[in-house]
Design an enzyme around this catalytic site. Sequence first.
Site, short mmCIF file in Angstrom:
data_model
loop_
_atom_site.label_atom_id
_atom_site.label_comp_id
_atom_site.label_asym_id
_atom_site.label_seq_id
_atom_site.Cartn_x
_atom_site.Cartn_y
_atom_site.Cartn_z
N GLU A 165 0.80 -1.24 0.00
CA GLU A 165 0.00 0.00 0.00
C GLU A 165 0.83 1.29 0.00
O GLU A 165 0.52 2.23 0.72
CB GLU A 165 -0.92 0.02 1.23
C1 TNX Z 1 -4.31 -4.02 4.93
S1 TNX Z 1 -2.64 -6.41 4.59
C2 TNX Z 1 -3.02 -3.78 5.34
C3 TNX Z 1 -2.77 -3.32 6.72
C4 TNX Z 1 -4.05 -3.11 7.49
C5 TNX Z 1 -5.01 -4.25 7.17
C6 TNX Z 1 -6.28 -4.19 7.96
C7 TNX Z 1 -1.61 -5.37 4.32
C8 TNX Z 1 -0.39 -5.83 3.72
N1 TNX Z 1 -1.90 -4.08 4.61
O1 TNX Z 1 -2.00 -2.15 6.72
O2 TNX Z 1 -3.76 -3.09 8.84
O3 TNX Z 1 -5.32 -4.19 5.80
O4 TNX Z 1 -7.03 -5.34 7.77
#
Ligand code: TNX
Length: 515
Positions: free
Chosen positions: A329
């Site tokens: 992300e």
């Molecule tokens: C996605 S899974 C994210 C996290 C958040 C999570 C909450 C991932 C690699 N990144 O930063 O905490 O969703 O469910």
Amino acid sequence: MKNKVIQASIIAFIVLCQFSCTTKVKSDLTKTAFIPKPVSVVGTGNTFELTRSITVYYQAEVEGLQQTAQNLALELNRIGGINPVVMSTTETPTSGIFLSVGDTIDELNNEGYIINIDKKIIKISANSTAGCFYGIQTLLQTIPGNYTTVSPLEIATGVIRDFPEFGYRGAMLDVARHFFSVEDVKRFIDFLAAYKMNALHLHLSDDQGWRIEIKSWPKLTEIGGSTEVGGGEGGFYTQEQYADIVKYAQDRNIIIIPEIDMPGHTNAALASHAELNCDGKARELYTGIEVGFSTLCTSKEITYQFVDDVIREIAAITPGPYFHIGGDESHVTPLEDYIPFVNRVQEIVVKHGKKVIGWDEIANATPVEGATVQFWDNLKNTGMALEKGAKVIISPASKAYLDMQYDSTTHLGLHWAGYIEVDKGYSWNPLELVPGITKEQILGVEAPLWTETVTNISEVEYMVFPRLPGYAEIGWTSPDSRSWEEYKLRLAQHGKRFEAMDINFYRSPMVPWEE
Ligand code: TNX
């Protein structure tokens, strides 16, 4: 009068039947509710009596085996108030419990074991101390969860042969969104160990907190460790505390995978050190739960000095082979900056002697040799990772995220990837999610717990139990031997174990819990 006689005989019949039925169950090893389900269990119809004066023997001069024997003694003490004598031996004893790491038994590989339970002796044989440790976890499940009320304790005789499906069976704890103490992490490790998991991934940094001391960059924890989601006081592990966690895990055959998430999810670092920002200005600390707004400055040399120092210091206190670089992300890092950044960071990990793991987005760069990509959401990324020769850890958000709510009434957790009731969390096959993937390309399975909404260990327990044993079984037991209908009956019997361990678990209506 006649009715009364009939009634009395019915009652007598029921009582007798119950007596003989329970006696039978007790001496039938195949009726034990093992989780994860072993490869094979054969009953021989007798019983071994676990006496209060039992001796635990371990084969002399096998590294770590004394510690494993002592762990068994402690567990027997915790469960049943027994104080076993622990003793090394070079010969096979004739009574007690004997841990043996001897002639290589090929089919068992590194983590398998065989337990022979005879009337007088229980022998656990394995190729490694790890195998013995797992044999012990299985043996402990033959002791009822409410053992203190059952006396004397009889264990059904028979033979158990067992080895895992996947070599990596993990869970993740996000200690960045909310901080969890060393004691909490150790309790989490106990949960993993009891279900034969062997990897704890610690998500050590994120926008809301930096949780591990870096001696060459002390402001990371001074500033970046000073808060958490909701504005609480946060916290961090000193390197000594981290080493203590690593050792505790190692004694239970669990490796720690440290994650420093980058280049996104870095607001805590950006608030601690102005020079890591492209504009040279420190960011404010952040205590909300949005994602995707922060990035390290990928064009500055100091950024790579920073990354090198962080990885060097953490790698030096991490005996496990992996270092997790995050990479998820990074919405505000343009792809043309993201790719060279990830490639350079991978080289730094390799330079410090570790293997790279990253979230599936890192497949956009060029995974280095030996890299593993963690599939959480994006099949396209995961497909690219496979084409580029990486291995995969299977952690699908819609099936394996421990922070997803059970249903719409769950008061903790999120549901962006859907609700995950206990049956949904269990009923899937890691080989069937990524098109074209082979078993050899799968390193294993991991269930992550993100903690935006989870603030203390009791809440951790509520999200983790009773789903965790299911993920452990998915990692350990072959898909052909698993079905929800049969599993739920075994899980039902573990409710008593959760109670005995004082675990705050979700009493899912999908599971016929035993009263
Ligand atoms: C996605 S899974 C994210 C996290 C958040 C999570 C909450 C991932 C690699 N990144 O930063 O905490 O969703 O469910």
